[in-house]
Scaffold this motif. Structure first.
Motif, PDB file in Angstrom:
ATOM      1  N   ASP A 168       0.798  -1.202  -0.069  1.00  0.00           N
ATOM      2  CA  ASP A 168      -0.013  -0.141  -0.063  1.00  0.00           C
ATOM      3  C   ASP A 168       0.779   1.311  -0.075  1.00  0.00           C
ATOM      4  O   ASP A 168       0.281   2.286  -0.385  1.00  0.00           O
ATOM      5  N   ASP A 169       1.980   1.215   0.517  1.00  0.00           N
ATOM      6  CA  ASP A 169       2.857   2.339   0.577  1.00  0.00           C
ATOM      7  C   ASP A 169       3.826   2.503  -0.211  1.00  0.00           C
ATOM      8  O   ASP A 169       4.832   3.221  -0.346  1.00  0.00           O
ATOM      9  N   VAL A 170       3.724   1.487  -1.190  1.00  0.00           N
ATOM     10  CA  VAL A 170       4.782   1.581  -2.555  1.00  0.00           C
ATOM     11  C   VAL A 170       4.057   2.734  -3.181  1.00  0.00           C
ATOM     12  O   VAL A 170       3.325   2.459  -3.847  1.00  0.00           O
ATOM     13  N   LEU A 171       5.187   3.734  -3.838  1.00  0.00           N
ATOM     14  CA  LEU A 171       4.472   4.580  -4.667  1.00  0.00           C
ATOM     15  C   LEU A 171       5.087   4.746  -6.084  1.00  0.00           C
ATOM     16  O   LEU A 171       4.336   5.268  -7.117  1.00  0.00           O
ATOM     17  N   GLU A 172       5.815   4.204  -6.186  1.00  0.00           N
ATOM     18  CA  GLU A 172       6.720   3.986  -7.599  1.00  0.00           C
ATOM     19  C   GLU A 172       6.245   2.923  -8.448  1.00  0.00           C
ATOM     20  O   GLU A 172       6.584   1.662  -7.901  1.00  0.00           O
ATOM     21  N   TRP A 173       5.229   2.912  -9.433  1.00  0.00           N
ATOM     22  CA  TRP A 173       5.126   1.750 -10.223  1.00  0.00           C
ATOM     23  C   TRP A 173       5.369   2.234 -11.750  1.00  0.00           C
ATOM     24  O   TRP A 173       5.176   3.531 -11.847  1.00  0.00           O
ATOM     25  N   ASP A 174       5.746   1.270 -12.509  1.00  0.00           N
ATOM     26  CA  ASP A 174       5.665   1.543 -13.920  1.00  0.00           C
ATOM     27  C   ASP A 174       4.585   1.991 -14.505  1.00  0.00           C
ATOM     28  O   ASP A 174       4.605   3.005 -15.447  1.00  0.00           O
ATOM     29  N   TRP A 175       3.402   1.548 -14.111  1.00  0.00           N
ATOM     30  CA  TRP A 175       2.038   1.652 -14.650  1.00  0.00           C
ATOM     31  C   TRP A 175       1.121   1.437 -13.572  1.00  0.00           C
ATOM     32  O   TRP A 175       1.518   0.958 -12.631  1.00  0.00           O
ATOM     33  N   LYS A 176       0.143   2.493 -13.380  1.00  0.00           N
ATOM     34  CA  LYS A 176      -1.007   2.317 -12.312  1.00  0.00           C
ATOM     35  C   LYS A 176      -2.284   2.267 -13.262  1.00  0.00           C
ATOM     36  O   LYS A 176      -2.551   3.170 -14.073  1.00  0.00           O
ATOM     37  N   ILE A 177      -3.067   1.211 -13.085  1.00  0.00           N
ATOM     38  CA  ILE A 177      -4.073   1.097 -14.051  1.00  0.00           C
ATOM     39  C   ILE A 177      -5.414   1.228 -13.011  1.00  0.00           C
ATOM     40  O   ILE A 177      -5.579   0.672 -11.913  1.00  0.00           O
ATOM     41  N   ILE A 178      -6.260   2.284 -13.466  1.00  0.00           N
ATOM     42  CA  ILE A 178      -7.542   2.714 -12.975  1.00  0.00           C
ATOM     43  C   ILE A 178      -8.743   1.535 -13.459  1.00  0.00           C
ATOM     44  O   ILE A 178      -8.970   1.795 -14.651  1.00  0.00           O
ATOM     45  N   ASN A 179      -9.043   0.756 -12.688  1.00  0.00           N
ATOM     46  CA  ASN A 179      -9.991  -0.226 -13.165  1.00  0.00           C
ATOM     47  C   ASN A 179     -11.416  -0.248 -12.460  1.00  0.00           C
ATOM     48  O   ASN A 179     -11.753  -1.037 -11.679  1.00  0.00           O
ATOM     49  N   ASN A 180     -12.139   0.944 -12.911  1.00  0.00           N
ATOM     50  CA  ASN A 180     -13.404   1.314 -12.345  1.00  0.00           C
ATOM     51  C   ASN A 180     -14.667   0.791 -13.420  1.00  0.00           C
ATOM     52  O   ASN A 180     -15.682   1.582 -13.265  1.00  0.00           O
ATOM     53  N   SER A 181     -14.552  -0.098 -14.000  1.00  0.00           N
ATOM     54  CA  SER A 181     -15.339  -0.562 -15.000  1.00  0.00           C
ATOM     55  C   SER A 181     -15.806   0.465 -16.061  1.00  0.00           C
ATOM     56  O   SER A 181     -16.998   0.525 -16.848  1.00  0.00           O
ATOM     57  N   ASN A 182     -14.705   1.252 -16.397  1.00  0.00           N
ATOM     58  CA  ASN A 182     -14.873   2.034 -17.669  1.00  0.00           C
ATOM     59  C   ASN A 182     -14.027   1.339 -18.650  1.00  0.00           C
ATOM     60  O   ASN A 182     -12.890   1.490 -18.545  1.00  0.00           O
ATOM     61  N   GLU A 183     -14.797   0.731 -19.522  1.00  0.00           N
ATOM     62  CA  GLU A 183     -14.010  -0.262 -20.488  1.00  0.00           C
ATOM     63  C   GLU A 183     -12.962   0.590 -21.390  1.00  0.00           C
ATOM     64  O   GLU A 183     -11.710   0.166 -21.869  1.00  0.00           O
ATOM     65  N   SER A 184     -13.648   1.729 -22.054  1.00  0.00           N
ATOM     66  CA  SER A 184     -12.525   2.590 -22.989  1.00  0.00           C
ATOM     67  C   SER A 184     -11.472   3.110 -22.192  1.00  0.00           C
ATOM     68  O   SER A 184     -10.206   3.033 -22.782  1.00  0.00           O
ATOM     69  N   GLU A 185     -11.471   3.425 -20.733  1.00  0.00           N
ATOM     70  CA  GLU A 185     -10.279   3.954 -20.144  1.00  0.00           C
ATOM     71  C   GLU A 185      -9.395   2.610 -19.886  1.00  0.00           C
ATOM     72  O   GLU A 185      -8.016   2.890 -19.772  1.00  0.00           O
ATOM     73  N   LEU A 186     -10.106   1.591 -19.472  1.00  0.00           N
ATOM     74  CA  LEU A 186      -9.188   0.386 -19.347  1.00  0.00           C
ATOM     75  C   LEU A 186      -8.486   0.034 -20.486  1.00  0.00           C
ATOM     76  O   LEU A 186      -7.492  -0.352 -20.656  1.00  0.00           O
ATOM     77  N   GLU A 187      -9.158   0.105 -21.619  1.00  0.00           N
ATOM     78  CA  GLU A 187      -8.513  -0.410 -23.031  1.00  0.00           C
ATOM     79  C   GLU A 187      -7.299   0.457 -23.112  1.00  0.00           C
ATOM     80  O   GLU A 187      -6.325   0.087 -23.496  1.00  0.00           O
ATOM     81  N   LYS A 188      -7.378   1.769 -22.963  1.00  0.00           N
ATOM     82  CA  LYS A 188      -6.429   2.732 -23.233  1.00  0.00           C
ATOM     83  C   LYS A 188      -4.957   2.199 -22.411  1.00  0.00           C
ATOM     84  O   LYS A 188      -3.922   2.320 -22.818  1.00  0.00           O
ATOM     85  N   GLN A 189      -5.198   2.026 -21.192  1.00  0.00           N
ATOM     86  CA  GLN A 189      -4.412   1.873 -20.200  1.00  0.00           C
ATOM     87  C   GLN A 189      -3.663   0.442 -20.788  1.00  0.00           C
ATOM     88  O   GLN A 189      -2.364   0.084 -20.660  1.00  0.00           O
ATOM     89  N   ILE A 190      -4.426  -0.453 -20.937  1.00  0.00           N
ATOM     90  CA  ILE A 190      -3.797  -1.773 -21.477  1.00  0.00           C
ATOM     91  C   ILE A 190      -3.082  -1.696 -22.778  1.00  0.00           C
ATOM     92  O   ILE A 190      -2.020  -2.243 -23.058  1.00  0.00           O
ATOM     93  N   GLN A 191      -3.612  -0.836 -23.593  1.00  0.00           N
ATOM     94  CA  GLN A 191      -2.603  -0.619 -24.890  1.00  0.00           C
ATOM     95  C   GLN A 191      -1.473   0.109 -24.763  1.00  0.00           C
ATOM     96  O   GLN A 191      -0.414  -0.253 -25.271  1.00  0.00           O
ATOM     97  N   ASP A 192      -1.362   0.866 -23.550  1.00  0.00           N
ATOM     98  CA  ASP A 192      -0.059   1.474 -23.192  1.00  0.00           C
ATOM     99  C   ASP A 192       0.935   0.549 -22.867  1.00  0.00           C
ATOM    100  O   ASP A 192       2.189   0.617 -23.119  1.00  0.00           O
ATOM    101  N   ILE A 193       0.562  -0.446 -21.774  1.00  0.00           N
ATOM    102  CA  ILE A 193       1.472  -1.619 -21.465  1.00  0.00           C
ATOM    103  C   ILE A 193       1.869  -2.535 -22.898  1.00  0.00           C
ATOM    104  O   ILE A 193       2.955  -2.711 -23.136  1.00  0.00           O
ATOM    105  N   LEU A 194       0.657  -2.813 -23.877  1.00  0.00           N
ATOM    106  CA  LEU A 194       1.025  -3.742 -24.559  1.00  0.00           C
ATOM    107  C   LEU A 194       2.214  -3.004 -25.770  1.00  0.00           C
ATOM    108  O   LEU A 194       3.138  -3.630 -26.346  1.00  0.00           O
ATOM    109  N   SER A 195       1.976  -1.509 -25.798  1.00  0.00           N
ATOM    110  CA  SER A 195       2.942  -0.928 -26.849  1.00  0.00           C
ATOM    111  C   SER A 195       4.485  -0.958 -26.272  1.00  0.00           C
ATOM    112  O   SER A 195       5.350  -1.089 -27.037  1.00  0.00           O
TER     113      SER A 195
END
Length: 203
Positions: A168-195
């Motif tokens: 919980d107190d780790v602040l440095e991540w290469d990516w942080k994915i917000i997964n609140n059931s917004n499929e278009s937002e989630l897709e963009k975040q997944i595409q960033d990782i895939l790229s």
């Protein structure tokens, strides 16, 4: 289970290791399944650090391994006992289950590893110590209300334990994915990782 060094000499090193963490019902499995599906199967493998724990628990307690690995209520009956036992093992060798998972899933046969259930700083430490710059970290986050809609109920001894709270107190991540059931937002975040994976692997 005898707790000793499982190590075999590493014959080849992965090009990319994606370490995913997040609270229960944040959607880690859902997201990692999507990413694995999008990557060519011959290039990637899914690792679950919990698999060696649940395999041992199933064998020694006459339980169903596949059900323990699932997302249903079956594993919740045994979660606290498995946590208690596995913590005793980790006190002797903090990387034991990380290394056991690498062997169990024959990960060295693939250049891309997706680890769906990082839960402790020592998990991050073990992978970074052994694989260095190949390691990329991802934190999956979902609002508490969303997690409740997905079936999460606060459980004392689980949701306030190290397995859920150590990162919980780790602040440095290469990516942080917000997964609140917004499929278009989630897709963009997944595409960033895939790229990023494509750039690393030149796929």
């Amino acid at each position: 289970m005898e707790v000793n060094k499982i190590s075999e000499k590493i014959n080849s090193s992965p090009s990319c290791i994606l370490l995913f963490s997040g609270k229960r019902k944040s959607g880690k499995d859902y997201i990692t399944d999507i990413i694995l599906e999008r990557i060519k199967r011959e290039n990637a493998v899914m690792l679950k650090i919990s698999a060696p724990i649940k395999s041992y628990w199933a064998e020694t307690h006459d339980l169903q391994f596949d059900d323990l690995m699932g997302a249903g209520e079956y594993k919740e009956k045994y979660r606290q006992d498995m946590i208690k036992w596995s913590e005793g093992v980790r006190r002797q060798n903090y990387g034991y289950f990380c290394e056991a998972a690498v062997k169990m899933f024959k990960a060295h046969e693939k250049p891309i590893w997706i680890v769906s259930d990082i839960r402790r700083k020592t998990d991050l430490k073990w992978f970074k110590e052994n694989y260095g710059s190949a390691v990329k970290t991802i934190r999956v986050v979902a609002d508490e209300g969303i997690r409740k809609q997905r079936g999460w109920i606060f459980t004392e001894g689980v949701d306030d334990a190290e397995t859920e709270c150590d990162l919980d107190d780790v602040l440095e991540w290469d990516w942080k994915i917000i997964n609140n059931s917004n499929e278009s937002e989630l897709e963009k975040q997944i595409q960033d990782i895939l790229s990023a994976i494509e750039n690393i692997m030149h796929l």
